[in-house]
Design an enzyme around this catalytic site. Structure first.
Site, mmCIF file in Angstrom:
data_model
loop_
_atom_site.group_PDB
_atom_site.id
_atom_site.type_symbol
_atom_site.label_atom_id
_atom_site.label_comp_id
_atom_site.label_asym_id
_atom_site.label_seq_id
_atom_site.Cartn_x
_atom_site.Cartn_y
_atom_site.Cartn_z
ATOM 1 N N TYR A 179 0.814 -1.228 0.000
ATOM 2 C CA TYR A 179 0.000 0.000 0.000
ATOM 3 C C TYR A 179 0.846 1.276 0.000
ATOM 4 C CZ TYR A 179 0.806 0.111 5.098
ATOM 5 O OH TYR A 179 1.396 0.143 6.334
ATOM 6 N N GLU A 180 2.159 1.144 0.305
ATOM 7 C CA GLU A 180 3.028 2.327 0.245
ATOM 8 C C GLU A 180 3.309 2.714 -1.205
ATOM 9 O OE1 GLU A 180 6.410 2.334 3.270
ATOM 10 O OE2 GLU A 180 5.702 0.267 3.413
HETATM 11 O O1 LIG Z 1 3.954 -4.284 9.040
HETATM 12 P P1 LIG Z 1 2.758 -4.817 9.746
HETATM 13 O O2 LIG Z 1 2.049 -5.880 8.985
HETATM 14 O O3 LIG Z 1 3.075 -5.252 11.160
HETATM 15 O O4 LIG Z 1 1.763 -3.581 9.870
HETATM 16 C C1 LIG Z 1 0.374 -3.640 10.185
HETATM 17 C C2 LIG Z 1 -0.442 -3.600 8.910
HETATM 18 C C3 LIG Z 1 -0.394 -2.132 8.565
HETATM 19 O O5 LIG Z 1 0.822 -1.806 7.976
HETATM 20 C C4 LIG Z 1 -0.466 -1.461 9.885
HETATM 21 C C5 LIG Z 1 -1.869 -1.136 10.280
HETATM 22 O O6 LIG Z 1 -1.918 -0.564 11.560
HETATM 23 O O7 LIG Z 1 0.074 -2.425 10.843
#
Ligand SMILES: O=P(O)(O)O[C@@H]1C[C@H](O)[C@@H](CO)O1
Length: 304
Positions: A93-94
Site C-alpha cells: 500500500y506504500e
Molecule cells: O507491518 P505490519 O504488517 O506489522 O503492519 C500492520 C499492517 C499495517 O501496515 C499497519 C496497520 O496498523 O500495521
C-alpha cells in the site's frame, strides 16, 4: 548513484550489487534475519555488538514511509548467534511493487541467512483471540496473490528458486514446535495461539462484510504484510517462522462500536514487544537445535 524509484530492481545482478555493498560494510555474517512488524522495532534492542545501517544509504533499498517502521538494518548478536533485524518493512500500500517489498529477503539469502523470522501486527478474526495474543502462523491466505499481485509473477530466475514452488509447508513445522515449546517454558501458553494469517493489500482496515468473509474463508487474523516476504523466502529456500501479534479484534458484528486505528496498533505492539522479545531471544539461542535442511529449490547459496 543509488536508485530509489520504484522500478524493478530484483534481478540477480541488482541483488548481488546490494549484497556485496552490505558485505563490504559489515563484518557480521548473519544466519538469522528478523523482520519487525508495526511498532515492533524494539525487538532489536537486545542485540549486542550492534551495527546500524540506514535503508536510505543502501543501494537499491526502498525507504520506510509508515510510522512505527524505523528504516534500518541492525546487525549484531543475540546470545552468540549472528543476526540481522529489519527495523521497518515495506508494504504494497506504500506504492512499492512486491518485488521491492521482498527485495531484502533475497539480500539476506545471498548474505548467508538460513532462517527468517517474520513478525507483524494483525487484527484478530478468530473469536477466541484476545488483544495482546501472539499467533504462531501455521499457514496463510495470499489474497492479493489470487488477484495477480504476487511477488513471483514475471520471469523466474532459477538462481533464486524454481518456477512453481510448493507453499504447503511454508512455515517450518520444526520451528513452530520449537517456539511453542519455548512459550510453554516461559509460561506464555495462555496467550500464544496458532493460526492462519490472511493478507489484504490495505491501506484501509476491513469492512464488516469483508471481515466476515475472511473469517468464513478460514482466516484467524488479518494484516497487510508478511505473505510476500514468506513466499519469496520459501522460494529461495529459507526456513520461516511467522509470529503475528493480535493488536485489535476485528469486528464481525454491526452493533460493535470500537473502531481500529494505526495508533492503537502501535500502542499494543509496544506493550507486547517485551514478551515477543523474550520468545525471540530464547528461540534464536536454540534455533540451531533444529537441523538445517536445505528445503530449497535454489541453486546459488552463498555464491556472492
Ligand atoms: O507491518 P505490519 O504488517 O506489522 O503492519 C500492520 C499492517 C499495517 O501496515 C499497519 C496497520 O496498523 O500495521
Amino acid at each position: 548513484m543509488h536508485t530509489k524509484e520504484n522500478s524493478c530492481c530484483c534481478s540477480f545482478e541488482d541483488c548481488k550489487l546490494t549484497t556485496e555493498w552490505l558485505l563490504s560494510r559489515t563484518r557480521h555474517r548473519p544466519k538469522i534475519a528478523v523482520v519487525c512488524g508495526s511498532g515492533l522495532g524494539l525487538l532489536a534492542d537486545s542485540v549486542s555488538n550492534k551495527q546500524i545501517i540506514h535503508y536510505e544509504d543502501i543501494p537499491n533499498f526502498p525507504v520506510s514511509t509508515v510510522p512505527g517502521h524505523e528504516g534500518c538494518l541492525v546487525f549484531g548478536q543475540i546470545k552468540g548467534e549472528s543476526c540481522v533485524f529489519m527495523q521497518g518493512r515495506f508494504h504494497l500500500y506504500e506504492g512499492y511493487s512486491l518485488c521491492k517489498v521482498t527485495f531484502p529477503v533475497r539480500i539476506f539469502k545471498l548474505m548467508g541467512v538460513e532462517t527468517i523470522i517474520v513478525t507483524n501486527a494483525s487484527g484478530g478474526l478468530c473469536q477466541d483471540f484476545k488483544v495482546g495474543d501472539i499467533m504462531v502462523i501455521k499457514d496463510h491466505i495470499n489474497l492479493p496473490g489470487f488477484a495477480g499481485q504476487h511477488p513471483l509473477c514475471g520471469p523466474n530466475d532459477e538462481r533464486f528458486g524454481i518456477r512453481f514452488p510448493c507453499m504447503s509447508d511454508a512455515y517450518s513445522k520444526d520451528l513452530r514446535k520449537l517456539v511453542l515449546d519455548i512459550t510453554a517454558e516461559l509460561g506464555y501458553s495462555n496467550f500464544v495461539r496458532e493460526g492462519v494469517y490472511c493478507m489484504v493489500s490495505g491501506p484501509n482496515f476491513e469492512t464488516i462484510a469483508e471481515a466476515r468473509m475472511l473469517h468464513i474463508l478460514g482466516s484467524d487474523s488479518v494484516g497487510m504484510s508478511t505473505v510476500p516476504e514468506v513466499t519469496v523466502a520459501k522460494h529461495c529456500g529459507l526456513r520461516v517462522l511467522g509470529l503475528s501479534l493480535i493488536t485489535n479484534k476485528v469486528s464481525l458484528d454491526y452493533s460493535r462500536e470500537e473502531k481500529v486505528n494505526h495508533e492503537e496498533v502501535l500502542h499494543i505492539s509496544k506493550m507486547r514487544a517485551e514478551m515477543l522479545q523474550n520468545m525471540l531471544m530464547t528461540f534464536i539461542a536454540r534455533s540451531h537445535q533444529v537441523e538445517t535442511i536445505n528445503n530449497n529449490n535454489c541453486i546459488f547459496s552463498n555464491t556472492v
